[in-house]
Design an enzyme around this catalytic site. Structure first.
Site, mmCIF file in Angstrom:
data_model
loop_
_atom_site.group_PDB
_atom_site.id
_atom_site.type_symbol
_atom_site.label_atom_id
_atom_site.label_comp_id
_atom_site.label_asym_id
_atom_site.label_seq_id
_atom_site.Cartn_x
_atom_site.Cartn_y
_atom_site.Cartn_z
ATOM 1 N N GLU A 46 0.893 -1.028 -0.092
ATOM 2 C CA GLU A 46 -0.124 -0.017 -0.059
ATOM 3 C C GLU A 46 0.618 1.266 0.025
ATOM 4 O OE1 GLU A 46 -3.480 1.585 2.984
ATOM 5 O OE2 GLU A 46 -2.138 -0.124 3.561
ATOM 6 N N LYS A 115 -8.998 2.357 -1.969
ATOM 7 C CA LYS A 115 -9.507 1.727 -0.661
ATOM 8 C C LYS A 115 -10.583 2.129 -0.345
ATOM 9 C CE LYS A 115 -7.095 0.914 3.675
ATOM 10 N NZ LYS A 115 -5.823 1.165 4.562
ATOM 11 N N CYS A 170 -5.398 -3.540 2.341
ATOM 12 C CA CYS A 170 -5.168 -3.331 3.993
ATOM 13 C C CYS A 170 -6.288 -3.851 4.598
ATOM 14 C CB CYS A 170 -4.313 -2.090 4.222
ATOM 15 S SG CYS A 170 -3.531 -2.705 5.862
ATOM 16 N N ASP A 355 -5.534 -54.013 7.336
ATOM 17 C CA ASP A 355 -6.800 -53.451 7.291
ATOM 18 C C ASP A 355 -7.569 -54.305 8.300
ATOM 19 O OD1 ASP A 355 -6.225 -51.877 5.081
ATOM 20 O OD2 ASP A 355 -7.062 -53.129 3.652
ATOM 21 N N ASN A 450 -24.974 -64.352 12.108
ATOM 22 C CA ASN A 450 -26.146 -64.866 12.281
ATOM 23 C C ASN A 450 -26.274 -65.726 13.603
ATOM 24 O OD1 ASN A 450 -26.846 -65.234 8.691
ATOM 25 N ND2 ASN A 450 -26.927 -63.535 9.992
ATOM 26 N N GLU A 464 -8.042 -49.848 -1.720
ATOM 27 C CA GLU A 464 -8.454 -51.023 -2.468
ATOM 28 C C GLU A 464 -10.024 -50.769 -3.310
ATOM 29 O OE1 GLU A 464 -6.580 -54.216 0.862
ATOM 30 O OE2 GLU A 464 -8.767 -53.642 0.705
#
Length: 635
Positions: A46, A115, A170, A355, A450, A464
């Site tokens: 600036e 500005k 700024c 994994d 089950n 994967e």
């Protein structure tokens, strides 16, 4: 500039307060230096032509006129520079003095941006000297020619449409509603900030967070050039700290209290891709005016670094925090599912590999959260033709050490019977030979679940699934896949983190040995007791595939672009032919294996990349890979 990369730069000149000629020479010198480095957008602080700390000298006609004349000289002496350059100066227009950013390119002032927000608190008294540019849209006169003057200008590169640049100054960044928000909505992909931000204890961290945060919020590049040494130290010190950010990531940061240039390779293709993906990103051109400019399109010499493991933080503390967070996300997902079905048991196929080890660790953490005994976890080891003593031993010891219930189901005879039933020659080690074992294991797990009224916890990981390296309706299937969005490179770090933090020396030893074991489905007979089937020999290194996956799926890079950055990132590890070979393999597998991902079981999302058909990846199972392979063939 090809493939979307544009080198940008933020420079802090060594100014002398109110010495416009010296400052102009310094600006020209730095422009030439940045030109040598290939910078195509250059940003200065600036009021850099006069110095920011001129105070009431800004009322002096001589200083204002000298600044204007110096801008003209800078423009003329850099007319051969192929760049868009922003410099700051005081500029009188319609009887008022403005703090402006002048946009310069190829010997022409394209526009001046005043500005808007003028601080008048603490050590700042800008309203004493300057007028706000809010709502200004006009033509100013510079050196006898009309120049666009206003706060709603976007500088658009005609031969690189994604390079669209807007400026704020700024304090404009520090307010509750920065102009850059409107700039971005109107189409600006790069925001430049010409700043003179003084130093105070702790201010550097806040300044950096502002720039990073704004670039993330606006999905843009952000170049912040700050005033430094040379400004008056009557009451303030200016420390530089130039910053370049892209969508929340800091690409470059200058050293405080040192005048210097910082460079960054901003990826405008990535910014555009991210904005397209974000349907909530608001676009509104409003009353903005597009200002055209042209640059020579050429190869950008990349200095930007790309993380070889983009899913894994490089900082150890950040990595540990990320690992703990991911383990909690995985466990909380499984916890909710078990609570919802009133389940008190889980079944995990444990092989002694990475994994299944992670899946068992997550399940143990879940049962602790639920207040359920770990013996309710049924860890099932199912040795067959390819099982080695090492993985079998690790699977059993890991289960016992965690306090889960171990059950062994030797599936060799069941698979042999299956071979007889379908007429498969056991001596033919083809895909049927391998997949029969994987499907038998899944059948065992489902049936045991089950029996005990439990839930089968899946072990397959993101890498994967991306490669389709799973047996359809074999290890591909479960009742809840805790690893489904965790890539292989991250699986390793999660297990290693657990090994370092579990405070159980024997458990840690087991986990470290699992980490040291080659990745393998163990579906082919071992050789001399060792694993004969190594996954990475067949599909390629997972560190490459995870790199490809991230930049293809998360960032939207083209094959050529991925190849370019992979060659740069892994140049000390793989030659270019090897990278190209596995990149082709990656695309071919990714497209051909979508049908497996289209029917994935539920699993928790832990990061920004997943392949769930209900979440981040809606991809047809019959999409053609030809376009992507063709681009690789052209290389």
């Amino acid at each position: 500039m090809r493939q979307g990369f544009v080198k940008v730069a933020a420079a802090t000149p060594d100014v002398r307060v109110a010495d416009c000629r010296h400052n102009g020479n310094e600006i020209i010198r730095l422009i030439r230096e940045m030109e040598k480095e290939g910078a195509k957008v250059m940003v200065f602080p600036e009021l850099c032509i006069t110095g920011y700390t001129c105070a009431d000298l800004f009322w002096q006609e001589l200083l204002v006129r000298s600044a204007r004349e110096e801008l003209v000289r800078i423009v003329q002496e850099t007319s051969d520079v192929d760049a868009l350059i922003f410099v700051g100066l005081p500029f009188e227009h319609s009887g008022k003095l403005y703090n402006v950013a002048a946009a310069v390119s190829h010997g022409e002032v394209l526009g001046m941006v005043p500005k808007i927000h003028l601080p008048n608190y603490g050590e700042f008294y800008e309203q004493r000297n300057f007028a706000s540019g809010a709502g200004v849209c006009d033509l100013a006169i510079l050196n006898g020619e009309e120049v666009l003057f206003g706060s709603e200008l976007i500088f658009a590169c005609t031969n690189m449409p994604k390079l669209t640049v807007a400026a704020e100054i700024c304090e404009d960044l520090w307010v509750t509603s920065p102009p850059s928000a409107n700039h971005a909505a109107a189409g600006a992909n790069l925001i430049v900030n010409l700043s003179a931000s003084s130093e105070a204890v702790g201010k550097d961290s806040y300044r950096k967070s502002l720039v990073r945060g704004q670039s993330a919020r606006l999905v843009c590049g952000y170049v912040y050039a700050n005033a430094g040494e040379g400004e008056s130290t009557q009451d303030l010190v200016f420390g530089g700290q130039n910053l370049i950010a892209e969508n929340g990531a800091l690409l470059a940061e200058g050293k405080r209290f040192q005048n210097e240039i910082v460079y960054g390779d901003v990826d405008f293709e990535r910014i555009s891709s991210e904005r397209r993906r974000m349907t909530t990103f608001e676009s509104d051109l409003g009353t903005y005016q597009m200002v055209p400019f042209c640059l020579t399109v050429e190869e950008t010499k990349l200095t930007r670094q790309f993380a070889p493991n983009p899913f894994v933080p490089s900082n150890e503390k950040d990595r540990d925090d990320r690992c703990d967070e991911i383990l909690n996300i995985q466990a909380m997902g499984l916890k909710k599912r078990l609570a919802h079905i009133h389940g008190e048991r889980a079944v995990v196929g444990i092989s002694g590999g990475l994994d299944s080890t992670l899946a068992l660790l997550v399940t143990a953490r879940t049962f602790d959260l639920l207040g359920l005994p770990r013996e309710n976890i049924l860890a099932v080891t199912m040795p067959c033709f390819g099982t080695t003593d090492r993985t079998y031993r690790n699977a059993c010891e890991l289960t016992r050490r965690l306090g889960a219930t171990l059950q062994e189901v030797d599936i060799k005879e069941a698979v042999r019977v299956h071979f007889e039933n379908i007429g498969q020659d056991p001596a033919l080690h083809d895909v049927t030979y391998e997949n029969s074992q994987a499907r038998e294991r899944t059948q065992v797990l489902m049936d045991l679940a089950n029996q005990c009224n439990g839930l089968v916890v899946g072990t397959g990981d993101l890498s994967e699934l991306a490669l389709g390296w799973a047996t359809y309706n074999g290890d591909h299937m479960s009742m809840y896949g805790v690893n489904a969005s965790v890539p292989k490179t991250l699986v390793r770090h999660l297990v290693h983190y657990y090994a370092r933090t579990c405070e159980d020396e024997r458990l840690s030893q087991i986990l470290l040995d699992v980490l040291d074991t080659p990745v393998s489905p163990e579906l082919l007979p071992p050789e001399d007791g060792n694993i004969s089937q190594k996954t990475e020999d067949l599909v390629g290194p997972y560190e490459l595939h995870d790199f490809f996956l991230y930049y293809m799926l998360r960032v939207g890079y083209s094959p050529k672009k991925i190849y370019r950055i992979a060659c740069r990132t892994f140049e000390a590890v793989y030659d270019q032919e090897t990278i190209l070979k596995w990149l082709r393999k990656f695309y071919w597998r990714f497209f051909s294996q979508q049908f497996k991902r289209s029917c994935l079981p539920d699993g928790p999302k832990v990061g920004s990349v997943t392949v769930s058909p209900r979440g981040d990846l809606r991809m047809p199972s019959d999409a053609c890979v030809q376009l992507w392979i063709q681009e690789l063939d052209e290389m």
